[in-house]
Enzyme design. Structure first.
Site, mmCIF file in Angstrom:
data_model
loop_
_atom_site.group_PDB
_atom_site.id
_atom_site.type_symbol
_atom_site.label_atom_id
_atom_site.label_comp_id
_atom_site.label_asym_id
_atom_site.label_seq_id
_atom_site.Cartn_x
_atom_site.Cartn_y
_atom_site.Cartn_z
ATOM 1 N N ASP A 115 -7.094 -2.976 -6.965
ATOM 2 C CA ASP A 115 -7.712 -3.557 -5.782
ATOM 3 C C ASP A 115 -7.772 -5.067 -5.966
ATOM 4 O OD1 ASP A 115 -9.315 -2.668 -3.220
ATOM 5 O OD2 ASP A 115 -10.421 -4.350 -4.098
ATOM 6 N N ARG A 131 0.824 -1.223 0.000
ATOM 7 C CA ARG A 131 0.000 0.000 0.000
ATOM 8 C C ARG A 131 0.851 1.263 0.000
ATOM 9 N NH1 ARG A 131 -4.184 -2.042 4.556
ATOM 10 N NH2 ARG A 131 -5.300 -3.604 3.337
ATOM 11 N N ARG A 171 -3.380 6.342 1.051
ATOM 12 C CA ARG A 171 -3.977 7.476 1.760
ATOM 13 C C ARG A 171 -3.031 8.225 2.690
ATOM 14 N NH1 ARG A 171 -8.916 4.503 4.460
ATOM 15 N NH2 ARG A 171 -7.407 2.795 4.384
ATOM 16 N N ARG A 178 -7.411 11.185 -5.395
ATOM 17 C CA ARG A 178 -8.611 10.444 -4.991
ATOM 18 C C ARG A 178 -9.832 11.367 -4.977
ATOM 19 N NH1 ARG A 178 -12.770 8.997 -3.544
ATOM 20 N NH2 ARG A 178 -13.420 7.339 -2.123
ATOM 21 N N TYR A 211 -14.945 -12.376 0.455
ATOM 22 C CA TYR A 211 -15.719 -11.162 0.181
ATOM 23 C C TYR A 211 -16.958 -11.463 -0.647
ATOM 24 C CZ TYR A 211 -11.795 -8.388 1.929
ATOM 25 O OH TYR A 211 -10.820 -7.829 2.729
#
Length: 354
Positions: A77, A27, A31, A40, A154
């Site tokens: 992702d 990552r 963020r 973003r 998921y």
């Protein structure tokens, strides 16, 4: 073929001599970087960011501009495959990924097919092709996928979960149904990763985020077996170079020996596994990636440097180590501490010559 100016990451994965330990961070495009947050916001939502090649390329390159990293990883992702299968991936603020549809019945599984990679997932390949051009051989580019078990978690739960009761219920009550789902997912991951390699990915990561939920017996049957199938189905050479593969099961430290037998080049370690013991257990069979606790980056810069040195010393002499965190970097981390980490790895690691 663009000449690769810095190939120490690929060399370490192949256990070849390196001038210093390579470093990248899971990552690393994300963020914690203010420039990422700007892009973003411009994109409007996370899926638009992922599915717009120019934006995905831009955020992939952002950490390379700040830090002396030894690899880039394409911004995407792990849930792109189930989205391409029609489950409707979206992201809810504060809750993470969600699916509009879930997999609950044998009919749901029977209706699933391997997506057309250049059609429904072509935006990932376009982002890889664009990023390779923009990187221009500075460092290698990593492609990735989630493991079949992780994707299935998921797809059945509809998002993340505290207990994963639905998928475990299916696994225990209808194992043949579970295997049918994992099989089509494994075929999809093989096609997806091979398409990434053909688009220009120079190394591959397989993220088994939820494999650590399983008992040893069920890990072997429902997670590891399908990752082994994927690894055996991958294209392992492109542009005249070997394409190395790294497998990371979060919480999987107890199964390192079995993972090392899958044919991978590298194993990711989380911070709950001692890197010295891990190296003793797998010997020279695979490279080890990791494994600093991401929360160290909340500490002072001096502490970050000290912890880096501990892990380098723990691995010991020789090639076969890729420095990384034991999981993804946290959003609230100070970017300056990431700089301290990268510099410390390169400053304190030793060259290895055969």
């Amino acid at each position: 073929m663009t000449e690769l100016k810095n190939d120490r990451y690929l060399r370490a994965l192949l256990k070849q001599p390196v001038d210093k330990t390579p470093v990248w961070v899971m990552r690393q495009a994300g963020r914690y970087l203010p420039e990422y947050r700007e892009v973003r916001a411009k994109a409007g939502d996370f899926m638009t960011l992922c599915s717009t090649p120019e934006l995905a390329c831009e955020v992939t390159l952002q950490p390379l501009r700040r830090y002396d990293l030894d690899a880039a990883i394409i911004f995407s992702d792990i849930l792109t495959i189930p989205d391409a299968m029609g489950l409707g991936l979206h992201f809810v603020t504060g809750e993470g990924p969600k699916f509009s549809k879930t997999i609950q019945t044998p009919a749901d599984i029977k209706n699933l097919t391997v997506p057309d990679m250049e059609d429904s997932l072509g935006y990932v390949m376009d982002a890889i092709r664009l990023t390779r051009r923009e990187i221009d051989g500075t460092v290698p580019l990593i492609g990735f996928s989630g493991s079949p078990w992780t994707l299935a978690c998921y797809m059945i739960e509809g998002g993340s979960s505290k207990d994963f009761a639905k998928i475990k219920g299916m696994m225990f009550d209808a194992p043949e149904q579970m295997h049918a789902l994992l099989d089509v997912l494994a075929d999809s991951v093989i096609a997806y990763l091979n398409a990434q390699i053909q688009a220009g990915a120079q190394a591959i990561m397989l993220f088994d985020t939820w494999g650590g939920l399983l008992s040893p017996e069920n890990y072997n049957a429902f997670s590891l077996a399908y990752m082994k199938k994927i690894i055996s189905g991958l294209q392992r050479e492109a542009d005249g170079r070997e394409v190395p593969v790294t497998l990371f099961t979060k919480g999987g430290g107890q199964w390192l020996e079995a993972m090392a037998e899958t044919g991978v080049n590298g194993l990711g370690l989380d911070w709950t596994t001692d890197i010295t013991q891990a190296r003793q257990r797998v010997g020279n069979k695979v490279t080890l990636q990791g494994n600093m606790d991401p929360c160290v980056l909340y500490a002072s810069g001096d502490t970050v440097e000290r912890e880096v040195m501990k892990i380098l010393a723990g691995f010991g002499k020789g090639t076969g180590h890729v420095f990384n965190l034991g999981h993804g970097i946290h959003p609230a981390v100070d970017p300056e501490n990431m700089a301290r980490l990268v510099d410390a790895v390169h400053t304190h690691s030793k060259p290895y010559h055969q």
